[in-house]
Design a protein around this motif. Structure first.
Motif, PDB file in Angstrom:
ATOM      1  N   PHE A   1       4.184  -5.293   6.712  1.00  0.00           N
ATOM      2  CA  PHE A   1       2.925  -5.184   7.449  1.00  0.00           C
ATOM      3  C   PHE A   1       1.854  -4.594   6.566  1.00  0.00           C
ATOM      4  CE2 PHE A   1       4.950  -1.180   8.659  1.00  0.00           C
ATOM      5  CZ  PHE A   1       3.916  -0.271   8.608  1.00  0.00           C
TER       6      PHE A   1
ATOM      7  N   GLY B   1       9.694   1.269  16.926  1.00  0.00           N
ATOM      8  CA  GLY B   1       9.453   2.699  16.816  1.00  0.00           C
ATOM      9  C   GLY B   1       9.174   3.135  15.393  1.00  0.00           C
ATOM     10  N   VAL B   2       8.559   2.253  14.617  1.00  0.00           N
ATOM     11  CA  VAL B   2       8.220   2.575  13.234  1.00  0.00           C
ATOM     12  C   VAL B   2       6.991   3.474  13.224  1.00  0.00           C
ATOM     13  CG1 VAL B   2       7.309   1.584  11.095  1.00  0.00           C
ATOM     14  CG2 VAL B   2       9.211   0.492  12.256  1.00  0.00           C
ATOM     15  N   THR B   3       7.039   4.529  12.375  1.00  0.00           N
ATOM     16  CA  THR B   3       5.877   5.408  12.292  1.00  0.00           C
ATOM     17  C   THR B   3       5.164   5.276  10.955  1.00  0.00           C
ATOM     18  OG1 THR B   3       7.263   7.186  11.507  1.00  0.00           O
ATOM     19  CG2 THR B   3       6.834   7.115  13.855  1.00  0.00           C
ATOM     20  N   GLY B   4       5.778   4.617  10.002  1.00  0.00           N
ATOM     21  CA  GLY B   4       5.158   4.473   8.694  1.00  0.00           C
ATOM     22  C   GLY B   4       6.040   3.617   7.822  1.00  0.00           C
TER      23      GLY B   4
ATOM     24  N   SER C   1       6.751  -3.746  14.618  1.00  0.00           N
ATOM     25  CA  SER C   1       6.936  -2.391  14.093  1.00  0.00           C
ATOM     26  C   SER C   1       6.843  -1.383  15.231  1.00  0.00           C
ATOM     27  CB  SER C   1       5.862  -2.068  13.054  1.00  0.00           C
ATOM     28  OG  SER C   1       5.879  -3.019  12.036  1.00  0.00           O
ATOM     29  N   LEU C   2       5.882  -1.600  16.102  1.00  0.00           N
ATOM     30  CA  LEU C   2       5.711  -0.702  17.243  1.00  0.00           C
ATOM     31  C   LEU C   2       6.931  -0.758  18.164  1.00  0.00           C
ATOM     32  CD1 LEU C   2       3.114   1.007  18.229  1.00  0.00           C
ATOM     33  CD2 LEU C   2       3.082  -0.648  20.069  1.00  0.00           C
ATOM     34  N   ASP C   3       7.431  -1.986  18.372  1.00  0.00           N
ATOM     35  CA  ASP C   3       8.612  -2.136  19.224  1.00  0.00           C
ATOM     36  C   ASP C   3       9.823  -1.425  18.629  1.00  0.00           C
ATOM     37  OD1 ASP C   3       7.235  -3.575  21.074  1.00  0.00           O
ATOM     38  OD2 ASP C   3       7.899  -5.536  20.380  1.00  0.00           O
TER      39      ASP C   3
ATOM     40  N   GLN D   1      -1.629  -2.599   5.817  1.00  0.00           N
ATOM     41  CA  GLN D   1      -2.421  -1.526   6.369  1.00  0.00           C
ATOM     42  C   GLN D   1      -3.897  -1.905   6.457  1.00  0.00           C
ATOM     43  OE1 GLN D   1      -2.141   2.110   4.111  1.00  0.00           O
ATOM     44  NE2 GLN D   1      -2.035   3.257   6.001  1.00  0.00           N
TER      45      GLN D   1
ATOM     46  N   PRO E   1      -6.177  -6.568  12.396  1.00  0.00           N
ATOM     47  CA  PRO E   1      -6.087  -7.824  13.133  1.00  0.00           C
ATOM     48  C   PRO E   1      -7.347  -8.127  13.938  1.00  0.00           C
ATOM     49  CG  PRO E   1      -4.282  -6.358  13.714  1.00  0.00           C
ATOM     50  CD  PRO E   1      -5.164  -5.604  12.792  1.00  0.00           C
TER      51      PRO E   1
ATOM     52  N   TYR F   1       0.476  -8.461  13.584  1.00  0.00           N
ATOM     53  CA  TYR F   1      -0.233  -7.505  14.445  1.00  0.00           C
ATOM     54  C   TYR F   1       0.475  -6.156  14.523  1.00  0.00           C
ATOM     55  CZ  TYR F   1      -3.171 -11.355  15.836  1.00  0.00           C
ATOM     56  OH  TYR F   1      -4.059 -12.388  15.811  1.00  0.00           O
ATOM     57  N   ARG F   2       1.492  -5.964  13.732  1.00  0.00           N
ATOM     58  CA  ARG F   2       2.282  -4.734  13.708  1.00  0.00           C
ATOM     59  C   ARG F   2       2.907  -4.433  15.067  1.00  0.00           C
ATOM     60  NH1 ARG F   2      -2.263  -2.945  10.237  1.00  0.00           N
ATOM     61  NH2 ARG F   2      -3.284  -1.968  11.991  1.00  0.00           N
ATOM     62  N   ASP F   3       3.067  -5.480  15.865  1.00  0.00           N
ATOM     63  CA  ASP F   3       3.654  -5.321  17.196  1.00  0.00           C
ATOM     64  C   ASP F   3       5.141  -5.020  17.118  1.00  0.00           C
ATOM     65  OD1 ASP F   3       1.646  -5.451  19.001  1.00  0.00           O
ATOM     66  OD2 ASP F   3       1.650  -7.630  19.132  1.00  0.00           O
TER      67      ASP F   3
ATOM     68  N   TRP G   1       0.822  -1.210   0.000  1.00  0.00           N
ATOM     69  CA  TRP G   1       0.000   0.000   0.000  1.00  0.00           C
ATOM     70  C   TRP G   1       0.859   1.264   0.000  1.00  0.00           C
ATOM     71  CZ3 TRP G   1       1.763   2.242   4.321  1.00  0.00           C
ATOM     72  CH2 TRP G   1       2.321   1.384   5.272  1.00  0.00           C
TER      73      TRP G   1
END
Lengths: 145, 204
Positions: B101, B148-151, B144-146, B103, B107, B140-142, B74
């Motif tokens: 991941f 520190g991904v913002t996009g 990415s969150l860990d 968009q 989940p 679950y984009r977990d 995407w």
């Protein structure tokens, strides 16, 4: 009719922008979730908190905050969790460090300095002024004679 | 003496203010200090995008210098950089691993099937080139969150010990590669080869 519309308008502001429907075990957890999503800042759209933002990252952060709150984590623990990942930036209340201390200190310092300046200046200038004026008047009187 | 101070102090303060505000004109408020930098890759256990029975852990980064590329079909910029990444893989043997991941894949609601995601990925990589050794599917984009991904796209330059040495937000193009990433990439390659040579020397 007009009043009804007005009340509806006012009430609509109270409805929270978060469309995800999260269910909580206790009202207190709900409260924690709401304050946290208000205080945490979206890293993508920088002038919105994660409650307001519709960015994907904000969705994910809300979901994360929800799971952490459900796990029984305290407000501070969730904030720290996010700070570890996104830095101090992610919280709208900056921590007091040497670099940020000046945000609070500069205005106070400025006011104090200005106050000192005003007080100090008035005393000296008036005394000198009067003395100078008196001397000038005396000199003029001397001349008259 | 006193009069000159009255002139100089406000002037100095004014100059400081000007410099401060002038810098602000060129600062990018979007650049955040990466928290992931200089830390090991956070632990995860995620499936391969194409063969979900296969699971990956941070161990996949051990022993080789890797660029972990966070991307998705995407993401328009990702499509733009794919040809250049493929070129880097072919010309300089850079090891790219994708952290994929989706968009649209919520989940909580499961709006999209895995086979659909796979099809989209295959067609996009077929069109623009495939730089990836494999793709890790961050369901679950977990992770990415860990990280520190913002996009997307975002890139993590990971050394042979599995430590993140650079977090680059945005695409990799020729300029970014030459000025920002390649210098450190070369250092990491040297670091990787050095301890190996030393240990071999010790054995002999």
């Amino acid at each position: 009719m007009r009043w009804l519309l007005l009340t509806l308008l006012v009430l609509s502001n109270l409805v929270l922008a978060t469309e995800d429907s999260y269910e909580f075990d206790t009202p207190q957890q709900r409260e924690t979730f709401l304050t946290l999503t208000q205080e945490l800042r979206c890293p993508m759209c920088q002038n919105q908190n994660i409650a307001d933002s519709d960015a994907m990252i904000a969705h994910d952060m809300r979901r994360k905050v929800y799971t952490l709150v459900q796990e029984g984590k305290s407000e501070q623990q969730v904030i720290n969790y996010m700070k570890v990942r996104y830095g101090d930036f992610v919280h709208y209340k900056p921590p007091v460090t040497f670099a940020t201390l000046w945000l609070w200190l500069t205005p106070v310092m400025f006011v104090l300095l200005a106050l000192l300046f005003v007080v100090f200046r008035k005393k000296t200038s008036t005394q000198e002024d009067i003395e100078a004026k008196l001397a000038k008047a005396n000199a003029m009187l001397e001349q008259e004679k | 003496m006193k009069k000159s101070a009255l002139l100089v102090i406000p002037l100095a303060l004014f100059c400081v203010l000007i410099v401060f505000l002038f810098q602000g004109l060129f600062s990018d408020p979007r650049t955040l200090d990466s928290q992931a930098k200089d830390n090991p890759v956070p632990s995860f256990e995620l499936p391969d995008l194409m063969t979900p029975t296969r699971l990956y852990t941070p161990d996949v980064f051990r022993g080789e210098v890797t660029i972990l590329n966070v991307w998705g079909v995407w993401c328009v910029t990702c499509a733009v950089e794919l040809p250049f990444l493929t070129h880097l893989k072919e010309a300089e043997q850079v090891r790219f691993v994708g952290l994929y991941f989706d968009q649209d894949l919520d989940p909580d609601f499961g709006t999209k099937t895995l086979s659909r995601v796979q099809q989209e990925v295959i067609s996009m990589l077929g069109r623009f080139g495939n730089p990836y050794q494999f793709n890790i599917f961050d369901v679950y984009r977990d992770t990415s969150l860990d990280l520190g991904v913002t996009g997307a796209p975002e890139h993590f330059l990971i050394d042979a010990n599995g430590v993140i040495r650079m977090h680059h937000v945005g695409d990799i193009n020729e300029r970014v590669w030459a000025n920002k990433i390649k210098p450190l990439y070369d250092v990491l390659l040297q670091e990787k080869n050095k301890p190996l040579a030393e240990s071999q020397g010790g054995e002999l």
